[in-house]
Design a protein around this motif. Structure first.
Motif, mmCIF file in Angstrom:
data_model
loop_
_atom_site.group_PDB
_atom_site.id
_atom_site.type_symbol
_atom_site.label_atom_id
_atom_site.label_comp_id
_atom_site.label_asym_id
_atom_site.label_seq_id
_atom_site.Cartn_x
_atom_site.Cartn_y
_atom_site.Cartn_z
ATOM 1 N N LYS A 44 32.918 36.779 46.082
ATOM 2 C CA LYS A 44 33.460 37.202 47.354
ATOM 3 C C LYS A 44 34.768 38.427 46.287
ATOM 4 O O LYS A 44 34.883 38.218 45.156
ATOM 5 C CB LYS A 44 34.997 36.413 47.327
ATOM 6 C CG LYS A 44 35.247 37.688 48.774
ATOM 7 C CD LYS A 44 35.396 37.868 49.913
ATOM 8 C CE LYS A 44 36.179 37.773 50.876
ATOM 9 N NZ LYS A 44 35.124 37.745 52.506
ATOM 10 N N ILE A 45 34.246 39.307 47.032
ATOM 11 C CA ILE A 45 34.726 40.855 46.041
ATOM 12 C C ILE A 45 35.715 41.144 46.794
ATOM 13 O O ILE A 45 35.402 41.544 47.861
ATOM 14 C CB ILE A 45 34.335 42.376 45.315
ATOM 15 C CG1 ILE A 45 32.744 41.129 44.360
ATOM 16 C CG2 ILE A 45 34.154 43.273 44.594
ATOM 17 C CD1 ILE A 45 32.572 40.727 43.401
ATOM 18 N N THR A 46 37.065 41.720 45.394
ATOM 19 C CA THR A 46 37.920 42.448 46.724
ATOM 20 C C THR A 46 38.898 43.320 45.678
ATOM 21 O O THR A 46 40.072 43.801 45.894
ATOM 22 C CB THR A 46 39.289 40.801 46.310
ATOM 23 O OG1 THR A 46 39.519 40.670 45.331
ATOM 24 C CG2 THR A 46 38.741 39.904 47.623
ATOM 25 N N GLN A 47 38.212 43.271 44.760
ATOM 26 C CA GLN A 47 38.868 44.665 43.822
ATOM 27 C C GLN A 47 38.452 45.995 44.209
ATOM 28 O O GLN A 47 37.860 45.882 45.303
ATOM 29 C CB GLN A 47 38.014 44.537 42.620
ATOM 30 C CG GLN A 47 38.510 43.735 41.040
ATOM 31 C CD GLN A 47 37.412 42.847 41.155
ATOM 32 O OE1 GLN A 47 36.703 42.405 42.723
ATOM 33 N NE2 GLN A 47 37.142 41.654 40.517
ATOM 34 N N PHE A 48 39.728 46.649 44.396
ATOM 35 C CA PHE A 48 39.547 47.921 44.801
ATOM 36 C C PHE A 48 39.654 48.315 46.056
ATOM 37 O O PHE A 48 39.321 48.962 47.222
ATOM 38 C CB PHE A 48 38.205 49.232 44.778
ATOM 39 C CG PHE A 48 38.279 49.124 42.979
ATOM 40 C CD1 PHE A 48 38.820 49.995 42.368
ATOM 41 C CD2 PHE A 48 37.333 48.107 42.514
ATOM 42 C CE1 PHE A 48 38.538 49.905 40.824
ATOM 43 C CE2 PHE A 48 36.820 48.657 41.401
ATOM 44 C CZ PHE A 48 37.659 49.266 40.582
ATOM 45 N N ASN A 49 40.717 47.516 46.812
ATOM 46 C CA ASN A 49 40.246 46.306 48.052
ATOM 47 C C ASN A 49 39.011 46.683 48.731
ATOM 48 O O ASN A 49 38.737 46.826 50.215
ATOM 49 C CB ASN A 49 41.101 47.791 49.004
ATOM 50 C CG ASN A 49 42.449 47.980 48.884
ATOM 51 O OD1 ASN A 49 43.261 47.068 48.707
ATOM 52 N ND2 ASN A 49 42.979 49.405 48.746
ATOM 53 N N SER A 50 38.269 45.847 48.058
ATOM 54 C CA SER A 50 36.414 45.832 48.748
ATOM 55 C C SER A 50 36.513 44.211 49.455
ATOM 56 O O SER A 50 37.982 43.504 49.064
ATOM 57 C CB SER A 50 35.621 45.941 47.987
ATOM 58 O OG SER A 50 35.570 47.638 47.116
ATOM 59 N N ASP A 51 36.068 44.073 50.202
ATOM 60 C CA ASP A 51 35.598 42.773 51.053
ATOM 61 C C ASP A 51 34.462 42.696 50.825
ATOM 62 O O ASP A 51 34.268 42.547 51.849
ATOM 63 C CB ASP A 51 36.854 43.050 52.224
ATOM 64 C CG ASP A 51 36.760 41.606 53.097
ATOM 65 O OD1 ASP A 51 36.459 40.410 52.676
ATOM 66 O OD2 ASP A 51 36.926 41.522 54.289
ATOM 67 N N PHE A 52 33.949 41.815 49.945
ATOM 68 C CA PHE A 52 32.450 42.156 50.113
ATOM 69 C C PHE A 52 31.626 40.691 49.017
ATOM 70 O O PHE A 52 32.574 40.367 48.979
ATOM 71 C CB PHE A 52 32.048 42.999 50.371
ATOM 72 C CG PHE A 52 31.546 43.513 48.819
ATOM 73 C CD1 PHE A 52 30.166 43.416 47.379
ATOM 74 C CD2 PHE A 52 33.094 44.542 48.553
ATOM 75 C CE1 PHE A 52 30.316 43.727 46.612
ATOM 76 C CE2 PHE A 52 32.037 44.935 47.354
ATOM 77 C CZ PHE A 52 31.337 44.299 46.172
ATOM 78 N N THR A 53 30.805 40.165 49.592
ATOM 79 C CA THR A 53 30.107 39.130 48.716
ATOM 80 C C THR A 53 29.098 39.820 47.919
ATOM 81 O O THR A 53 28.030 40.020 48.349
ATOM 82 C CB THR A 53 30.024 37.745 48.946
ATOM 83 O OG1 THR A 53 31.015 37.147 50.279
ATOM 84 C CG2 THR A 53 28.979 36.614 48.655
#
Length: 119
Positions: free
Chosen positions: A13-22
Motif C-alpha cells: 500500500k502506497i500513501t506518500q503524497f496523499n496517494s492511495d494505491f497498491t
C-alpha cells in the motif's frame, strides 16, 4: 522457466503524497532493458525459439499457454509473469488472445520482487 504472480495482494500500500494505491514490484535493472507490449490475437503464437537474453513475459490481459524445452504447456493468465533465462527454449500461444509486457535485459532477477506462482 519460472512462474511468478504480481497480484494486488502481493503488493504494498502506497500513501506518500496523499496517494492511495497498491504497488506490486516486478523487476529492477542497472543495465539497459528493452521493454515492449506484445499483442497476440486469437490463435496467436510466439514461435518456439531460444531467449537471446533473460526475458520476462508479464501477462496483463487474456490467457494462454507457455512452455520451455521438454516441458508440458502451462496455462497462464492476467496477473502471471513468466521468466526464461538466456538460451532457454520457449513458446507462448493463445486461443483467445492475450496482451503482455515483455522485459528483456542481461540483468533480470524477478525473484527479488515477486513471489513464485504455485502450479
Amino acid at each position: 522457466m519460472e512462474l511468478y504472480h504480481f497480484s494486488k495482494d502481493s503488493g504494498k500500500k502506497i500513501t506518500q503524497f496523499n496517494s492511495d494505491f497498491t504497488m506490486s514490484r516486478i523487476v529492477q535493472t542497472d543495465k539497459p532493458a528493452h521493454i515492449g507490449c506484445m499483442h497476440l490475437e486469437e490463435n496467436g503464437v510466439v514461435g518456439y525459439h531460444q531467449a537471446v537474453v533473460p526475458q520476462l513475459l508479464i501477462i496483463i490481459k487474456g490467457e494462454g499457454d507457455v512452455r520451455s524445452k521438454d516441458e508440458e504447456y502451462i496455462k497462464v493468465q492476467a496477473g502471471d509473469a513468466v521468466f526464461w533465462g538466456k538460451g532457454e527454449w520457449h513458446e507462448t500461444k493463445t486461443a483467445s488472445g492475450l496482451t503482455a509486457i515483455v522485459i528483456e535485459s542481461d540483468e533480470l532477477k524477478p525473484s527479488l520482487f515477486m513471489r513464485k506462482k504455485l502450479n
